[in-house]
Structures are given as C-alpha cells and as structure tokens.
Design a protein around this motif. Sequence first.
Motif, PDB file in Angstrom:
ATOM      1  N   GLN A   1       0.843  -1.193   0.000  1.00  0.00           N
ATOM      2  CA  GLN A   1       0.000   0.000   0.000  1.00  0.00           C
ATOM      3  C   GLN A   1       0.886   1.254   0.000  1.00  0.00           C
ATOM      4  OE1 GLN A   1      -3.611   0.471   0.532  1.00  0.00           O
ATOM      5  NE2 GLN A   1      -3.793  -1.646  -0.172  1.00  0.00           N
ATOM      6  N   PRO A   2       0.321   2.407  -0.351  1.00  0.00           N
ATOM      7  CA  PRO A   2       1.097   3.656  -0.282  1.00  0.00           C
ATOM      8  C   PRO A   2       1.594   3.917   1.137  1.00  0.00           C
ATOM      9  CG  PRO A   2      -0.939   3.991  -1.511  1.00  0.00           C
ATOM     10  CD  PRO A   2      -1.036   2.631  -0.891  1.00  0.00           C
ATOM     11  N   ASP A   3       2.774   4.520   1.248  1.00  0.00           N
ATOM     12  CA  ASP A   3       3.295   4.884   2.561  1.00  0.00           C
ATOM     13  C   ASP A   3       2.341   5.850   3.254  1.00  0.00           C
ATOM     14  OD1 ASP A   3       5.565   3.331   2.325  1.00  0.00           O
ATOM     15  OD2 ASP A   3       6.741   4.951   1.416  1.00  0.00           O
ATOM     16  N   VAL A   4       2.200   5.697   4.554  1.00  0.00           N
ATOM     17  CA  VAL A   4       1.294   6.569   5.311  1.00  0.00           C
ATOM     18  C   VAL A   4       2.063   7.783   5.823  1.00  0.00           C
ATOM     19  CG1 VAL A   4      -0.214   4.667   5.939  1.00  0.00           C
ATOM     20  CG2 VAL A   4       1.675   5.265   7.443  1.00  0.00           C
ATOM     21  N   ASP A   5       1.340   8.867   6.043  1.00  0.00           N
ATOM     22  CA  ASP A   5       1.976  10.124   6.456  1.00  0.00           C
ATOM     23  C   ASP A   5       1.831  10.393   7.949  1.00  0.00           C
ATOM     24  OD1 ASP A   5      -0.704  10.613   6.555  1.00  0.00           O
ATOM     25  OD2 ASP A   5      -0.693  12.353   5.222  1.00  0.00           O
ATOM     26  N   ILE A   6       1.746   9.315   8.739  1.00  0.00           N
ATOM     27  CA  ILE A   6       1.717   9.478  10.194  1.00  0.00           C
ATOM     28  C   ILE A   6       2.838   8.637  10.787  1.00  0.00           C
ATOM     29  CG2 ILE A   6      -0.764   9.965  10.344  1.00  0.00           C
ATOM     30  CD1 ILE A   6      -1.195   7.041  11.149  1.00  0.00           C
ATOM     31  N   ASP A   7       3.346   9.058  11.920  1.00  0.00           N
ATOM     32  CA  ASP A   7       4.393   8.302  12.597  1.00  0.00           C
ATOM     33  C   ASP A   7       3.770   7.176  13.404  1.00  0.00           C
ATOM     34  OD1 ASP A   7       6.473   9.883  11.635  1.00  0.00           O
ATOM     35  OD2 ASP A   7       6.233  11.349  13.257  1.00  0.00           O
ATOM     36  N   ILE A   8       4.268   5.975  13.184  1.00  0.00           N
ATOM     37  CA  ILE A   8       3.784   4.802  13.903  1.00  0.00           C
ATOM     38  C   ILE A   8       4.992   4.134  14.547  1.00  0.00           C
ATOM     39  CG2 ILE A   8       2.619   2.570  13.704  1.00  0.00           C
ATOM     40  CD1 ILE A   8       1.073   3.705  11.327  1.00  0.00           C
ATOM     41  N   VAL A   9       4.905   3.927  15.847  1.00  0.00           N
ATOM     42  CA  VAL A   9       6.054   3.433  16.609  1.00  0.00           C
ATOM     43  C   VAL A   9       5.661   2.190  17.403  1.00  0.00           C
ATOM     44  CG1 VAL A   9       7.067   5.736  16.783  1.00  0.00           C
ATOM     45  CG2 VAL A   9       5.517   4.919  18.583  1.00  0.00           C
ATOM     46  N   PRO A  10       6.645   1.387  17.805  1.00  0.00           N
ATOM     47  CA  PRO A  10       6.333   0.201  18.626  1.00  0.00           C
ATOM     48  C   PRO A  10       5.731   0.595  19.975  1.00  0.00           C
ATOM     49  CG  PRO A  10       8.534   0.032  17.665  1.00  0.00           C
ATOM     50  CD  PRO A  10       8.073   1.431  17.431  1.00  0.00           C
ATOM     51  N   TYR A  11       4.862  -0.261  20.462  1.00  0.00           N
ATOM     52  CA  TYR A  11       4.249  -0.076  21.778  1.00  0.00           C
ATOM     53  C   TYR A  11       5.296  -0.227  22.869  1.00  0.00           C
ATOM     54  CZ  TYR A  11       1.528  -1.394  25.941  1.00  0.00           C
ATOM     55  OH  TYR A  11       1.023  -1.499  27.209  1.00  0.00           O
ATOM     56  N   GLU A  12       5.172   0.598  23.900  1.00  0.00           N
ATOM     57  CA  GLU A  12       5.998   0.468  25.096  1.00  0.00           C
ATOM     58  C   GLU A  12       5.085   0.450  26.319  1.00  0.00           C
ATOM     59  OE1 GLU A  12       9.489   3.054  25.389  1.00  0.00           O
ATOM     60  OE2 GLU A  12       9.087   3.686  23.322  1.00  0.00           O
ATOM     61  N   ASP A  13       5.583  -0.141  27.391  1.00  0.00           N
ATOM     62  CA  ASP A  13       4.782  -0.283  28.601  1.00  0.00           C
ATOM     63  C   ASP A  13       4.328   1.061  29.166  1.00  0.00           C
ATOM     64  OD1 ASP A  13       3.758  -2.019  30.855  1.00  0.00           O
ATOM     65  OD2 ASP A  13       5.114  -0.709  31.968  1.00  0.00           O
TER      66      ASP A  13
ATOM     67  N   GLU B   1       1.621  14.424  19.960  1.00  0.00           N
ATOM     68  CA  GLU B   1       2.155  15.121  21.129  1.00  0.00           C
ATOM     69  C   GLU B   1       2.041  14.253  22.385  1.00  0.00           C
ATOM     70  OE1 GLU B   1       0.175  18.869  21.369  1.00  0.00           O
ATOM     71  OE2 GLU B   1       1.117  19.643  19.547  1.00  0.00           O
ATOM     72  N   GLU B   2       2.501  13.019  22.255  1.00  0.00           N
ATOM     73  CA  GLU B   2       2.529  12.036  23.347  1.00  0.00           C
ATOM     74  C   GLU B   2       1.143  11.550  23.766  1.00  0.00           C
ATOM     75  OE1 GLU B   2       5.255  10.383  24.826  1.00  0.00           O
ATOM     76  OE2 GLU B   2       6.048  11.213  22.966  1.00  0.00           O
ATOM     77  N   HIS B   3       0.099  11.937  23.039  1.00  0.00           N
ATOM     78  CA  HIS B   3      -1.237  11.398  23.282  1.00  0.00           C
ATOM     79  C   HIS B   3      -1.476  10.253  22.299  1.00  0.00           C
ATOM     80  CE1 HIS B   3      -2.376  14.520  26.097  1.00  0.00           C
ATOM     81  NE2 HIS B   3      -1.946  15.438  25.246  1.00  0.00           N
ATOM     82  N   LEU B   4      -1.881   9.106  22.813  1.00  0.00           N
ATOM     83  CA  LEU B   4      -2.097   7.957  21.954  1.00  0.00           C
ATOM     84  C   LEU B   4      -3.357   8.158  21.112  1.00  0.00           C
ATOM     85  CD1 LEU B   4      -1.421   4.303  22.792  1.00  0.00           C
ATOM     86  CD2 LEU B   4      -3.561   4.870  21.674  1.00  0.00           C
ATOM     87  N   VAL B   5      -3.168   8.115  19.799  1.00  0.00           N
ATOM     88  CA  VAL B   5      -4.264   8.344  18.856  1.00  0.00           C
ATOM     89  C   VAL B   5      -4.916   7.027  18.451  1.00  0.00           C
ATOM     90  CG1 VAL B   5      -4.835   9.159  16.534  1.00  0.00           C
ATOM     91  CG2 VAL B   5      -3.259  10.475  17.970  1.00  0.00           C
ATOM     92  N   GLY B   6      -4.095   6.024  18.178  1.00  0.00           N
ATOM     93  CA  GLY B   6      -4.624   4.746  17.726  1.00  0.00           C
ATOM     94  C   GLY B   6      -3.568   3.671  17.790  1.00  0.00           C
ATOM     95  N   ALA B   7      -3.981   2.436  17.457  1.00  0.00           N
ATOM     96  CA  ALA B   7      -3.057   1.304  17.560  1.00  0.00           C
ATOM     97  C   ALA B   7      -3.499   0.184  16.640  1.00  0.00           C
ATOM     98  CB  ALA B   7      -2.991   0.807  19.004  1.00  0.00           C
ATOM     99  N   ILE B   8      -2.552  -0.725  16.392  1.00  0.00           N
ATOM    100  CA  ILE B   8      -2.837  -1.921  15.597  1.00  0.00           C
ATOM    101  C   ILE B   8      -1.924  -3.041  16.081  1.00  0.00           C
ATOM    102  CG2 ILE B   8      -1.160  -1.248  13.811  1.00  0.00           C
ATOM    103  CD1 ILE B   8      -2.957  -2.660  11.751  1.00  0.00           C
ATOM    104  N   THR B   9      -2.429  -4.268  16.041  1.00  0.00           N
ATOM    105  CA  THR B   9      -1.625  -5.453  16.344  1.00  0.00           C
ATOM    106  C   THR B   9      -1.403  -6.220  15.048  1.00  0.00           C
ATOM    107  OG1 THR B   9      -2.478  -5.628  18.601  1.00  0.00           O
ATOM    108  CG2 THR B   9      -1.532  -7.611  17.640  1.00  0.00           C
ATOM    109  N   ILE B  10      -0.152  -6.607  14.802  1.00  0.00           N
ATOM    110  CA  ILE B  10       0.214  -7.331  13.585  1.00  0.00           C
ATOM    111  C   ILE B  10       0.928  -8.608  14.012  1.00  0.00           C
ATOM    112  CG2 ILE B  10       1.389  -7.186  11.353  1.00  0.00           C
ATOM    113  CD1 ILE B  10       1.529  -4.074  11.945  1.00  0.00           C
ATOM    114  N   ASP B  11       0.289  -9.744  13.794  1.00  0.00           N
ATOM    115  CA  ASP B  11       0.824 -11.007  14.308  1.00  0.00           C
ATOM    116  C   ASP B  11       0.784 -12.075  13.217  1.00  0.00           C
ATOM    117  OD1 ASP B  11       1.719 -13.064  15.845  1.00  0.00           O
ATOM    118  OD2 ASP B  11       0.124 -12.986  17.327  1.00  0.00           O
ATOM    119  N   ASN B  12       1.923 -12.327  12.588  1.00  0.00           N
ATOM    120  CA  ASN B  12       2.027 -13.348  11.538  1.00  0.00           C
ATOM    121  C   ASN B  12       0.994 -13.142  10.427  1.00  0.00           C
ATOM    122  OD1 ASN B  12       4.176 -14.761  12.789  1.00  0.00           O
ATOM    123  ND2 ASN B  12       2.727 -15.794  14.153  1.00  0.00           N
ATOM    124  N   GLY B  13       0.848 -11.911   9.976  1.00  0.00           N
ATOM    125  CA  GLY B  13      -0.073 -11.608   8.887  1.00  0.00           C
ATOM    126  C   GLY B  13      -1.483 -11.289   9.329  1.00  0.00           C
ATOM    127  N   TYR B  14      -1.785 -11.480  10.609  1.00  0.00           N
ATOM    128  CA  TYR B  14      -3.131 -11.196  11.127  1.00  0.00           C
ATOM    129  C   TYR B  14      -3.165  -9.791  11.715  1.00  0.00           C
ATOM    130  CZ  TYR B  14      -7.401 -11.617  13.920  1.00  0.00           C
ATOM    131  OH  TYR B  14      -8.638 -11.409  14.459  1.00  0.00           O
TER     132      TYR B  14
END
Length: 280
Positions: free
Chosen positions: A134-146, A197-210
């Motif tokens: 898919q086209p590259d997205v224009d938002i920063d997406i980073v790994p989850y941290e505790d 600005e350090e406020h969580l907007v959204g999330a996604i889980t990606i697990d073996n193609g799921y």
Amino acid sequence: MIRELTHHDIEQVYSILRKEFNDIDTKYLSNTFDTSYKFIVWDDEGINGFANITLIDKSERNWNLQIYVDPQFRNRGIGTALYQHIEQILFNQKASIITTNFRVDIYNPSYFFNKLGYNKWYGSPELHYRGTIQPDVDIDIVPYEDKYYQQYAICRQESFYELSVKNDFRPYKIPLSDEDRKYLFDKKDTIFITLSEEHLVGAITIDNGYLDHIMVSPAYQGKGYGKKLTQFGINKAISSGAHLVYICYIEGNEKAERLYPSLGFEVVCNTHVYRKFMNN
C-alpha cells in the motif's frame, strides 16, 4: 456408540473435517484434543461424528461446544445424540452459558441449534488481502511500550465500547489490570501505536499476517487514522514475510465494512457464534 476420543481416532476425525474445510489448520485437532475438557465420538464401525467442550471462563461457568457430523451421515440423529450426551455433562458441571461457533458459508447448522434453544450472538467475517504494498502513510507509527499502557487501555475501552454494548460483549470496558498489562508487554513486539504530542491516537496489532485490535481514540475518529493504520499493517505484514494478510471484524461494524473492502480485502468466510443460557 458414543465414546471418548483417543489419539488413534484423530486421523479419522480429521478426514471428516477435510471433506468441507480444505483450509483447516493442520494443528487444529491436536490443539483441540489438548484443550478440551471432554471430546467424544460417534463410532458406528467407523467414526461418523464428534463433539467436544472446552471451559472458556471458570468464574462465569462459560463453556464452548463444537459438534460435527460427517456430511453423508447427517439427518440421522447423530448430532442430536452427541449434543444430548454433552449437555448432560455440562449440566453436571453447572454450566451457565454455552457458546458454539460455525462457518455459515459452507454448511449452516443454525436451524439445528435454534431447535436446541440457542440464539445467534454475533457474526464475524474473515477477509484476506492478496494485493501488493500500500502507499506509505503520512503518520508516525512506533512500537508499543509499557509506558503507554494506561493510554492504550483507555483507547481500547473507548474505541470498542459501543460495539461491545451492541453485541453484549462483557465487560463492556475491559478493566485495567496487572494481568492485562503483562499480556500486552509480552505481546509488545506485535503492537504499534501512533501518537499526537505524546497522546495515543490509535493502535494496531500485527501477528504473523493477522491484523487485530485496530482502534482509534474517539477524539481522532473520522480523520483517516483507521485507514492509515490498516495500510501500515498490510505493509508491515508483507515486509515481514507474511504470505497472507487477513483480518476479522464483528458484523454491524459499519466502518470496518466500508474500509477493508476499499483497501482490497475480500471476504472468504463468515463465522456465526450462537449461545444458550442454562437454568442451573
């Protein structure tokens, strides 16, 4: 004619499933056998059907039931006999709720379960994506941290609250707990979030193609974040070597029904979940 399953029966049971489910996971039976509280078969000079029960929630006395009969032996009372045997076991276990799930795109046994007092709870289509990057997205997406746990948990509560109420998924808001926090920490390599600005907007889980738990905080919904998170998920899965990208959603989620097909996902099957409340 009804007896408990043994390891010697697994190949016969598996051959029944192959008659309709060509894509069934090869680990299905071994996992089911290991996790089932009781697994029985109808043996009439060869296995013609089977049933098994698994305890889902001990505190709620919630059990899951599966029944399957070889297509050439249906409408002979085998399914009913298996069910009556299993239901007596569940009655002795003081079951409160019994659920069952089945694909309706191949063979729909809803009439059978309706007669036994079950009602449809919800449906869940499964969609596959076999397209390209898919086209590259224009938002920063980073790994989850505790450190984002509380924000993540609240976002999940708020994002899925209406759907949970509509479908009677209890608790309507998953409570914040140490157990939940540990689970997310253990799965942190599969979870990605986007921030403002350090406020969580959204999330996604990606697990073996799921792709799972795609969510956007209500304050940021309607701004394209769900689409961009899904596109990111597709690209991440493909770049990680997944041969198939797939996703499920709950019927009645209108946003999902519009979004996923627009990105190239196609419905491949539909599972319905039925349940029955016991009077113990």
